[in-house]
Design a protein around this motif. Structure first.
Motif, PDB file in Angstrom:
ATOM      1  N   PRO A 160       0.840  -1.208   0.000  1.00  0.00           N
ATOM      2  CA  PRO A 160       0.000   0.000   0.000  1.00  0.00           C
ATOM      3  C   PRO A 160       0.870   1.251   0.000  1.00  0.00           C
ATOM      4  CG  PRO A 160      -0.757  -1.587   1.647  1.00  0.00           C
ATOM      5  CD  PRO A 160       0.568  -2.082   1.143  1.00  0.00           C
ATOM      6  N   ALA A 161       0.382   2.296  -0.650  1.00  0.00           N
ATOM      7  CA  ALA A 161       1.120   3.557  -0.692  1.00  0.00           C
ATOM      8  C   ALA A 161       1.277   4.120   0.714  1.00  0.00           C
ATOM      9  CB  ALA A 161       0.400   4.550  -1.597  1.00  0.00           C
ATOM     10  N   ILE A 162       0.226   4.025   1.509  1.00  0.00           N
ATOM     11  CA  ILE A 162       0.262   4.445   2.906  1.00  0.00           C
ATOM     12  C   ILE A 162      -0.524   3.439   3.723  1.00  0.00           C
ATOM     13  CG2 ILE A 162       0.531   6.914   2.420  1.00  0.00           C
ATOM     14  CD1 ILE A 162      -2.433   7.258   2.828  1.00  0.00           C
ATOM     15  N   SER A 163      -0.251   3.402   5.010  1.00  0.00           N
ATOM     16  CA  SER A 163      -0.944   2.467   5.892  1.00  0.00           C
ATOM     17  C   SER A 163      -2.118   3.170   6.559  1.00  0.00           C
ATOM     18  CB  SER A 163       0.024   1.938   6.950  1.00  0.00           C
ATOM     19  OG  SER A 163      -0.631   1.066   7.838  1.00  0.00           O
ATOM     20  N   VAL A 214      -7.171  10.886  -6.101  1.00  0.00           N
ATOM     21  CA  VAL A 214      -7.025  12.324  -5.850  1.00  0.00           C
ATOM     22  C   VAL A 214      -6.795  12.572  -4.361  1.00  0.00           C
ATOM     23  CG1 VAL A 214      -8.265  14.527  -5.795  1.00  0.00           C
ATOM     24  CG2 VAL A 214      -8.293  13.135  -7.864  1.00  0.00           C
ATOM     25  N   VAL A 215      -7.534  11.865  -3.510  1.00  0.00           N
ATOM     26  CA  VAL A 215      -7.359  12.035  -2.060  1.00  0.00           C
ATOM     27  C   VAL A 215      -5.935  11.655  -1.660  1.00  0.00           C
ATOM     28  CG1 VAL A 215      -8.105  11.235   0.208  1.00  0.00           C
ATOM     29  CG2 VAL A 215      -9.806  11.663  -1.582  1.00  0.00           C
ATOM     30  N   GLU A 230       0.004  13.296  -0.309  1.00  0.00           N
ATOM     31  CA  GLU A 230       1.415  13.357  -0.670  1.00  0.00           C
ATOM     32  C   GLU A 230       1.847  14.739  -1.154  1.00  0.00           C
ATOM     33  OE1 GLU A 230       1.939  10.250  -3.493  1.00  0.00           O
ATOM     34  OE2 GLU A 230       1.659   8.647  -2.034  1.00  0.00           O
ATOM     35  N   SER A 231       0.885  15.626  -1.347  1.00  0.00           N
ATOM     36  CA  SER A 231       1.207  16.976  -1.824  1.00  0.00           C
ATOM     37  C   SER A 231       1.485  17.909  -0.638  1.00  0.00           C
ATOM     38  CB  SER A 231       0.037  17.526  -2.651  1.00  0.00           C
ATOM     39  OG  SER A 231       0.229  18.902  -2.929  1.00  0.00           O
ATOM     40  N   PRO A 232       2.493  18.769  -0.750  1.00  0.00           N
ATOM     41  CA  PRO A 232       2.785  19.729   0.330  1.00  0.00           C
ATOM     42  C   PRO A 232       1.696  20.791   0.478  1.00  0.00           C
ATOM     43  CG  PRO A 232       4.165  20.165  -1.596  1.00  0.00           C
ATOM     44  CD  PRO A 232       3.462  18.879  -1.865  1.00  0.00           C
ATOM     45  N   GLU A 233       0.774  20.877  -0.467  1.00  0.00           N
ATOM     46  CA  GLU A 233      -0.286  21.886  -0.405  1.00  0.00           C
ATOM     47  C   GLU A 233      -1.459  21.461   0.489  1.00  0.00           C
ATOM     48  OE1 GLU A 233      -1.540  23.218  -4.299  1.00  0.00           O
ATOM     49  OE2 GLU A 233       0.394  22.633  -5.167  1.00  0.00           O
ATOM     50  N   PHE A 234      -1.450  20.170   0.928  1.00  0.00           N
ATOM     51  CA  PHE A 234      -2.589  19.656   1.682  1.00  0.00           C
ATOM     52  C   PHE A 234      -2.119  18.948   2.954  1.00  0.00           C
ATOM     53  CE2 PHE A 234      -3.861  19.985  -2.731  1.00  0.00           C
ATOM     54  CZ  PHE A 234      -5.137  20.528  -2.659  1.00  0.00           C
ATOM     55  N   PRO A 235      -3.046  18.618   3.854  1.00  0.00           N
ATOM     56  CA  PRO A 235      -2.684  17.891   5.083  1.00  0.00           C
ATOM     57  C   PRO A 235      -2.016  16.552   4.782  1.00  0.00           C
ATOM     58  CG  PRO A 235      -4.869  18.838   5.283  1.00  0.00           C
ATOM     59  CD  PRO A 235      -4.462  19.017   3.848  1.00  0.00           C
ATOM     60  N   ASP A 236      -1.427  15.946   5.813  1.00  0.00           N
ATOM     61  CA  ASP A 236      -0.575  14.774   5.619  1.00  0.00           C
ATOM     62  C   ASP A 236      -1.257  13.433   5.859  1.00  0.00           C
ATOM     63  OD1 ASP A 236       1.552  16.465   5.031  1.00  0.00           O
ATOM     64  OD2 ASP A 236       2.160  16.597   7.133  1.00  0.00           O
ATOM     65  N   THR A 237      -2.521  13.424   6.232  1.00  0.00           N
ATOM     66  CA  THR A 237      -3.217  12.146   6.453  1.00  0.00           C
ATOM     67  C   THR A 237      -4.532  12.138   5.687  1.00  0.00           C
ATOM     68  OG1 THR A 237      -4.492  12.854   8.395  1.00  0.00           O
ATOM     69  CG2 THR A 237      -2.237  12.042   8.792  1.00  0.00           C
ATOM     70  N   VAL A 238      -5.042  10.943   5.426  1.00  0.00           N
ATOM     71  CA  VAL A 238      -6.321  10.818   4.727  1.00  0.00           C
ATOM     72  C   VAL A 238      -7.434  11.482   5.531  1.00  0.00           C
ATOM     73  CG1 VAL A 238      -8.098   9.159   4.043  1.00  0.00           C
ATOM     74  CG2 VAL A 238      -5.712   8.748   3.430  1.00  0.00           C
ATOM     75  N   THR A 239      -7.449  11.245   6.835  1.00  0.00           N
ATOM     76  CA  THR A 239      -8.499  11.826   7.680  1.00  0.00           C
ATOM     77  C   THR A 239      -8.461  13.351   7.626  1.00  0.00           C
ATOM     78  OG1 THR A 239      -8.471   9.933   9.177  1.00  0.00           O
ATOM     79  CG2 THR A 239      -9.393  11.987  10.038  1.00  0.00           C
ATOM     80  N   ASP A 240      -7.258  13.924   7.727  1.00  0.00           N
ATOM     81  CA  ASP A 240      -7.145  15.393   7.717  1.00  0.00           C
ATOM     82  C   ASP A 240      -7.486  15.973   6.349  1.00  0.00           C
ATOM     83  OD1 ASP A 240      -6.449  15.373  10.354  1.00  0.00           O
ATOM     84  OD2 ASP A 240      -4.286  15.548  10.002  1.00  0.00           O
ATOM     85  N   VAL A 241      -7.135  15.254   5.271  1.00  0.00           N
ATOM     86  CA  VAL A 241      -7.492  15.730   3.930  1.00  0.00           C
ATOM     87  C   VAL A 241      -9.006  15.750   3.773  1.00  0.00           C
ATOM     88  CG1 VAL A 241      -7.498  15.088   1.486  1.00  0.00           C
ATOM     89  CG2 VAL A 241      -5.353  15.124   2.748  1.00  0.00           C
TER      90      VAL A 241
END
Length: 234
Positions: free
Chosen positions: A109-112, A143-144, A149-160
């Motif tokens: 997985p890209a992230i856990s 997209v999520v 992974e983009s510096p323009e957005f939060p660093d976790t799925v939940t925060d995005v």
């Protein structure tokens, strides 16, 4: 002493003649074959495409018994160079070599994500892409992850997913509450595929429905592709 030397010479000549006989047809179309361990008359008949009876007749054999190192004359060989006996090569000609099978390792997985995060993620995909194709659902999930992974957005799925832009949530299903509805199995699977995705949609971080979008700024973004009713952009 002379007799012993002569015997050795005759034995050596017989071995050479046997080897030549196996690989080259003679002018009389007779093959001189030196029997090795494991040979049978039936094996030789199959190898040289002749009958057992013809081998017996050529060598004055009354039965099937043949001795190791015995020189047999094989009649009517095929035209051309003959293969060496499979038993001489230590191979079974009826068994084809097996191809080596390389098992592919499962994609990481890209992230856990925890089960709770996956459920939240799948519910967002369901709310945003309900009625869209499976490909469209995977694209929304991608997209999520691109935003994570983009510096323009939060660093976790939940925060995005819960990001607030100005006075409203970035995703309308969070704003209107439709994210609270259960996710379909297809949306759950789309999330799983996106997590191991190879196609990142050229790092798209926006998607919208051009039929209902009212934000003129979003329409200024570089469009990468359109899937179903959604435009995906950078």
């Amino acid at each position: 002493m002379k007799n012993n030397s002569m015997k050795k010479f005759i034995t050596a000549c017989a071995a050479v003649i046997a080897f030549i006989g196996v690989n080259h047809p003679t002018a009389e179309a007779i093959i001189n074959y030196q029997v090795v361990k494991g040979d049978t008359l039936w094996d030789l008949s199959q190898q040289y495409d002749v009958t057992v009876e013809s081998i017996q007749a050529e060598n004055d054999l009354s039965g099937d018994l043949i001795l190791i190192d015995e020189i047999l004359q094989i009649p009517e060989p095929p035209i051309g160079v003959l293969p060496l006996s499979a038993s001489m090569l230590g191979e079974d000609p009826t068994v084809e070599p097996k191809e080596e099978v390389v098992e592919e390792e499962p994609a990481e997985p890209a992230i856990s994500l925890s089960d709770e995060e996956k459920d939240l993620f799948a519910r967002l995909v369901e709310a945003e892409a309900k009625g869209e194709s499976y490909e469209g659902k995977v694209a929304v999930a991608t997209v999520v992850l691109n935003r994570v992974e983009s510096p323009e957005f939060p660093d976790t799925v939940t925060d995005v997913i819960h990001e607030v832009v100005g006075t409203a949530y970035a995703f309308s299903p969070v704003q209107n509450g439709s994210i609270n509805k259960p996710a379909s199995d297809e949306s759950k699977q789309a999330v799983e595929e996106a997590l191991t995705r190879k196609d990142r949609l050229e790092d798209c971080i926006f998607f919208y429905n051009p039929e209902i979008a009212t934000d003129t700024w979003i329409r200024s973004r570089e469009i990468v592709t359109t899937i179903g009713n959604h435009v995906f952009a950078k």
